[in-house]
Write an enzyme that holds these catalytic residues in place. Structure first.
Site, PDB file in Angstrom:
ATOM      1  N   SER A   1      27.893  42.915  40.879  1.00 29.14           N
ATOM      2  CA  SER A   1      26.596  42.220  40.830  1.00 29.14           C
ATOM      3  C   SER A   1      25.872  42.430  42.145  1.00 29.14           C
ATOM      4  CB  SER A   1      26.820  40.723  40.625  1.00 29.14           C
ATOM      5  OG  SER A   1      25.622  39.997  40.789  1.00 29.14           O
TER       6      SER A   1
ATOM      7  N   TYR B   1      30.322  32.183  43.528  1.00 28.96           N
ATOM      8  CA  TYR B   1      30.050  33.319  42.618  1.00 28.96           C
ATOM      9  C   TYR B   1      29.899  34.593  43.448  1.00 28.96           C
ATOM     10  CZ  TYR B   1      27.910  36.431  39.211  1.00 28.96           C
ATOM     11  OH  TYR B   1      27.646  37.513  38.401  1.00 28.96           O
TER      12      TYR B   1
HETATM   13  P1  NDP Z   1      27.389  36.847  29.059  1.00 27.61           P
HETATM   14  O1  NDP Z   1      27.594  35.402  29.326  1.00 27.61           O
HETATM   15  O2  NDP Z   1      26.390  37.239  28.031  1.00 27.61           O
HETATM   16  O3  NDP Z   1      28.773  37.551  28.731  1.00 27.61           O
HETATM   17  C1  NDP Z   1      29.952  37.213  29.393  1.00 27.61           C
HETATM   18  C2  NDP Z   1      31.129  37.815  28.642  1.00 27.61           C
HETATM   19  O4  NDP Z   1      32.326  37.524  29.370  1.00 27.61           O
HETATM   20  C3  NDP Z   1      31.274  37.238  27.254  1.00 27.61           C
HETATM   21  O5  NDP Z   1      31.583  38.248  26.333  1.00 27.61           O
HETATM   22  C4  NDP Z   1      32.453  36.278  27.389  1.00 27.61           C
HETATM   23  O6  NDP Z   1      33.213  36.245  26.188  1.00 27.61           O
HETATM   24  C5  NDP Z   1      33.287  36.978  28.484  1.00 27.61           C
HETATM   25  N1  NDP Z   1      34.130  36.005  29.166  1.00 27.61           N
HETATM   26  C6  NDP Z   1      33.744  34.978  29.957  1.00 27.61           C
HETATM   27  N2  NDP Z   1      34.799  34.256  30.338  1.00 27.61           N
HETATM   28  C7  NDP Z   1      35.899  34.835  29.767  1.00 27.61           C
HETATM   29  C8  NDP Z   1      37.281  34.542  29.767  1.00 27.61           C
HETATM   30  N3  NDP Z   1      37.768  33.490  30.439  1.00 27.61           N
HETATM   31  N4  NDP Z   1      38.115  35.347  29.078  1.00 27.61           N
HETATM   32  C9  NDP Z   1      37.635  36.401  28.389  1.00 27.61           C
HETATM   33  N5  NDP Z   1      36.329  36.744  28.346  1.00 27.61           N
HETATM   34  C10 NDP Z   1      35.476  35.952  29.027  1.00 27.61           C
HETATM   35  O7  NDP Z   1      26.977  37.466  30.492  1.00 27.61           O
HETATM   36  P2  NDP Z   1      26.667  38.971  30.970  1.00 27.61           P
HETATM   37  O8  NDP Z   1      26.762  39.937  29.866  1.00 27.61           O
HETATM   38  O9  NDP Z   1      25.427  38.899  31.740  1.00 27.61           O
HETATM   39  O10 NDP Z   1      27.860  39.160  32.011  1.00 27.61           O
HETATM   40  C11 NDP Z   1      28.755  40.246  31.979  1.00 27.61           C
HETATM   41  C12 NDP Z   1      29.142  40.600  33.401  1.00 27.61           C
HETATM   42  O11 NDP Z   1      27.978  41.007  34.126  1.00 27.61           O
HETATM   43  C13 NDP Z   1      29.762  39.441  34.197  1.00 27.61           C
HETATM   44  O12 NDP Z   1      30.820  39.946  34.970  1.00 27.61           O
HETATM   45  C14 NDP Z   1      28.605  38.997  35.108  1.00 27.61           C
HETATM   46  O13 NDP Z   1      29.055  38.387  36.272  1.00 27.61           O
HETATM   47  C15 NDP Z   1      27.934  40.334  35.367  1.00 27.61           C
HETATM   48  N6  NDP Z   1      26.546  40.282  35.825  1.00 27.61           N
HETATM   49  C16 NDP Z   1      25.591  39.658  35.064  1.00 27.61           C
HETATM   50  C17 NDP Z   1      24.271  39.634  35.528  1.00 27.61           C
HETATM   51  C18 NDP Z   1      23.193  38.914  34.805  1.00 27.61           C
HETATM   52  O14 NDP Z   1      22.138  38.626  35.423  1.00 27.61           O
HETATM   53  N7  NDP Z   1      23.330  38.615  33.532  1.00 27.61           N
HETATM   54  C19 NDP Z   1      23.901  40.323  36.775  1.00 27.61           C
HETATM   55  C20 NDP Z   1      24.992  40.904  37.471  1.00 27.61           C
HETATM   56  C21 NDP Z   1      26.264  40.908  36.987  1.00 27.61           C
HETATM   57  P3  NDP Z   1      33.824  34.922  25.525  1.00 27.61           P
HETATM   58  O15 NDP Z   1      32.992  33.763  25.971  1.00 27.61           O
HETATM   59  O16 NDP Z   1      33.762  35.191  24.057  1.00 27.61           O
HETATM   60  O17 NDP Z   1      35.221  34.884  26.038  1.00 27.61           O
HETATM   61  C1  8X3 Z   2      24.141  37.874  38.327  1.00 26.46           C
HETATM   62  C2  8X3 Z   2      22.911  38.073  39.122  1.00 26.46           C
HETATM   63  O1  8X3 Z   2      21.475  37.159  41.014  1.00 26.46           O
HETATM   64  O2  8X3 Z   2      22.304  35.567  39.365  1.00 26.46           O
HETATM   65  O3  8X3 Z   2      25.269  38.371  38.945  1.00 26.46           O
HETATM   66  O4  8X3 Z   2      23.775  36.500  40.988  1.00 26.46           O
HETATM   67  S1  8X3 Z   2      22.617  36.778  40.168  1.00 26.46           S
END
Ligand code: NDP
Ligand code: 8X3
Length: 252
Positions: A139, A152
């Protein structure tokens, strides 16, 4: 020739689900994982017809469940070519002095230890075959620290460090290690961060055009599909309206 196999954590929504679709469009067989079984079961309908899909339902925090789920893969699914360590979330956005222990545990246990647990089960095969690609989803929070981001940001800085460590230690085995660090992506991320508060979650993206999960998935698919001698080691992808974790061009 056999299709290649990609193993994706967190494929029930957002970037993970979009990556499953993008990689299926490139002809990969998909191992989709997450906790929400109904969503994993419904994924089949969103993949190109004919895609081979295997689902595994487990919580990445539970090391025994991770080991047993991956160990239960049928033989034809065991040769994993690409691992996408995507599962993760932010939990809360509080000043460090008032942060919740439960949120801190969730972020360190899922984003850091969960990534390690899954990688441990899959790296051995890659090392033995002297081939493989690992994509870790970091991220912008792993490159910068912003107000109230504290734990985070720490978890994503850890992902950045682990990625670099993997690239060094796996170098003798010809394994490619790729980091993708997105800025703001509109997924369920903010809904989870704000514990289901949809109104608060919407305000994060108001007045700018965030990335979509598909934008990030396109980048992942591009990186994974480079020739085997090419590694896009460290990719930061931001919306045009975002210059850093905190500098945003908003219209209101
Ligand atoms: P979502 O919340 O849409 O997706 C998160 C995914 O992670 C879901 O499929 C969820 O599945 C899975 N997950 C969460 N906790 C668990 C767990 N304990 N065990 C197994 N699976 C888990 O968010 P994003 O798609 O945005 O996030 C995906 C990645 O991208 C993360 O690592 C996030 O930190 C990163 N990210 C996101 C950004 C954003 O702005 N959205 C920016 C930068 C990075 P389920 O709940 O079914 O288990
Ligand atoms: C997700 C993006 O800016 O909320 O990792 O940390 S931010």
């Amino acid at each position: 020739m056999e299709n290649k196999i990609v193993f994706i954590t967190g494929a029930t929504s957002g970037i993970g689900k979009a990556s499953a679709i993008a990689l299926a469009n490139l002809g990969y067989d998909i191992i989709a994982t997450g906790r929400r079984k109904d969503r994993l079961e419904n994924l089949k309908d969103e993949l190109p017809s004919g895609t081979k899909l295997q689902i595994l339902c487990f919580d990445v925090r539970d090391q025994k469940a991770v080991k047993s789920a991956i160990g239960s893969l049928p033989e034809q699914w065991q040769k994993i070519d690409v691992l996408i360590n995507n599962a993760g979330n932010a939990h809360g956005l509080d000043p460090i002095q008032s942060g919740s222990l439960e949120d801190w545990d969730a972020m360190m246990d899922i984003n850091v230890k969960g990534l390690l647990y899954v990688s441990k089960e899959i790296m051995t095969g890659m090392v033995n075959r002297q081939a493989g690609t690992i994509v870790n989803i970091g991220s912008i929070a792993g490159k910068e620290v912003y107000p109230n981001g504290n734990v985070y940001c720490a978890s994503k800085h850890a992902v950045d460090a682990i990625t670099k460590g993997m690239r060094i230690d796996l170098n003798p085995y010809g394994i490619r290690v790729i980091a993708v660090h997105p800025g703001m992506v509109e997924t369920e991320f903010s809904l989870v961060r704000f514990k289901g508060d949809a109104a608060r979650s919407k305000t994060v993206y108001q007045g700018l055009q965030p990335l979509t999960a598909e934008d990030v998935a396109d980048t992942i698919a591009f990186a994974v599909s480079r020739p085997p001698h090419v590694v896009l080691a460290d990719i930061v992808i931001l919306p045009t309206a975002q210059a850093s974790a905190t500098i945003l061009k908003k219209t209101n």
